[in-house]
Write a protein that holds these residues in place. Structure first.
Motif, PDB file in Angstrom:
ATOM      1  N   ALA A 163       2.225  -2.892  -8.062  1.00  0.00           N
ATOM      2  CA  ALA A 163       1.736  -1.541  -7.894  1.00  0.00           C
ATOM      3  C   ALA A 163       2.745  -0.616  -8.542  1.00  0.00           C
ATOM      4  O   ALA A 163       3.930  -0.740  -8.334  1.00  0.00           O
ATOM      5  CB  ALA A 163       1.595  -1.209  -6.415  1.00  0.00           C
ATOM      6  N   GLN A 197      -5.322   4.231  -9.517  1.00  0.00           N
ATOM      7  CA  GLN A 197      -4.976   2.975  -8.867  1.00  0.00           C
ATOM      8  C   GLN A 197      -5.625   2.947  -7.491  1.00  0.00           C
ATOM      9  O   GLN A 197      -5.508   3.900  -6.718  1.00  0.00           O
ATOM     10  CB  GLN A 197      -3.465   2.830  -8.748  1.00  0.00           C
ATOM     11  N   SER A 214      -4.293  -2.197  -5.579  1.00  0.00           N
ATOM     12  CA  SER A 214      -3.352  -2.213  -6.707  1.00  0.00           C
ATOM     13  C   SER A 214      -4.011  -2.344  -8.072  1.00  0.00           C
ATOM     14  O   SER A 214      -3.310  -2.376  -9.067  1.00  0.00           O
ATOM     15  CB  SER A 214      -2.296  -3.319  -6.570  1.00  0.00           C
ATOM     16  N   PHE A 216       1.156  -2.619  -0.800  1.00  0.00           N
ATOM     17  CA  PHE A 216       0.866  -1.591  -1.800  1.00  0.00           C
ATOM     18  C   PHE A 216       1.602  -0.291  -1.478  1.00  0.00           C
ATOM     19  O   PHE A 216       2.298   0.264  -2.321  1.00  0.00           O
ATOM     20  CB  PHE A 216      -0.645  -1.346  -1.871  1.00  0.00           C
TER      21      PHE A 216
END
Length: 191
Positions: A7, A29, A33, A110
């Motif tokens: 990420a 995004q 991810s 993430f």
């Protein structure tokens, strides 16, 4: 295509949108991810019922949050404003919904990776209150983990005594991810 193993604040240079198979235009995004063009992922959302979050075309997880990458394009582009408005609308609808513990655990890597990348980036600043709250939580959890006084003492219970330490760390990281998620929603979701 997009890789879910990392990420970051910007999409990989050699990657393309997995929906249109072209270079990213207004890259976003998702909480899983994966990177998409803002317009492409909004089209995916509009293709299904607008009352539910769309699923990632790659991993099929529900997308709870879309985070646009920092843009270097012209700010007065009407299409750009329309797409960013759609992304804000999506985040307002699906970003604030209560999520199960399973979803929070899935999103934890993430948000923690993104939080620490933002902490290390001198161009981005986090609010002072958020930084202080984060430092206090990390310091208190470190003191508890390192102190000999525990709810489940390691000296008596052996390896089982580390369960309370792991639970404290998990709770702190879940809380950090939740607070950082709300900060992202405030920044990008218009709330």
């Amino acid at each position: 295509m997009s890789s879910s193993s990392s990420a970051s604040a910007v999409p990989p240079e050699d990657d393309v949108c997995s929906v249109c198979h072209d270079r990213f235009r207004i890259p976003c995004q998702a909480n899983c991810s994966h990177w998409f063009c803002g317009e492409c992922i909004i089209r995916v959302w509009h293709h299904g019922p607008a009352v539910q979050a769309c699923k990632c075309p790659i991993c099929r997880r529900l997308i709870n949050l879309l985070v646009p990458a920092p843009l270097s394009e012209q700010e007065d582009d009407p299409q750009l404003h329309r797409i960013l408005g759609e992304i804000q609308h999506y985040n307002c609808i699906f970003g604030g919904a209560p999520r199960s513990l399973t979803q929070r655990l899935q999103d934890l890597p993430f948000f923690i990776r993104r939080l620490f990348r933002e902490l290390m980036d001198p161009q981005r600043t986090l609010p002072l209150v958020f930084r202080a709250r984060m430092m206090m939580m990390v310091a208190l959890s470190a003191i508890y983990v390192l102190s000999p006084v525990d709810i489940l003492p390691e000296s008596v219970l052996g390896l089982f005594g580390f369960v309370d330490d792991l639970l404290i760390l998990l709770i702190v990281f879940l809380h950090l991810a939740a607070v950082y998620r709300s900060l992202l929603l405030y920044r990008h979701g218009g709330q």
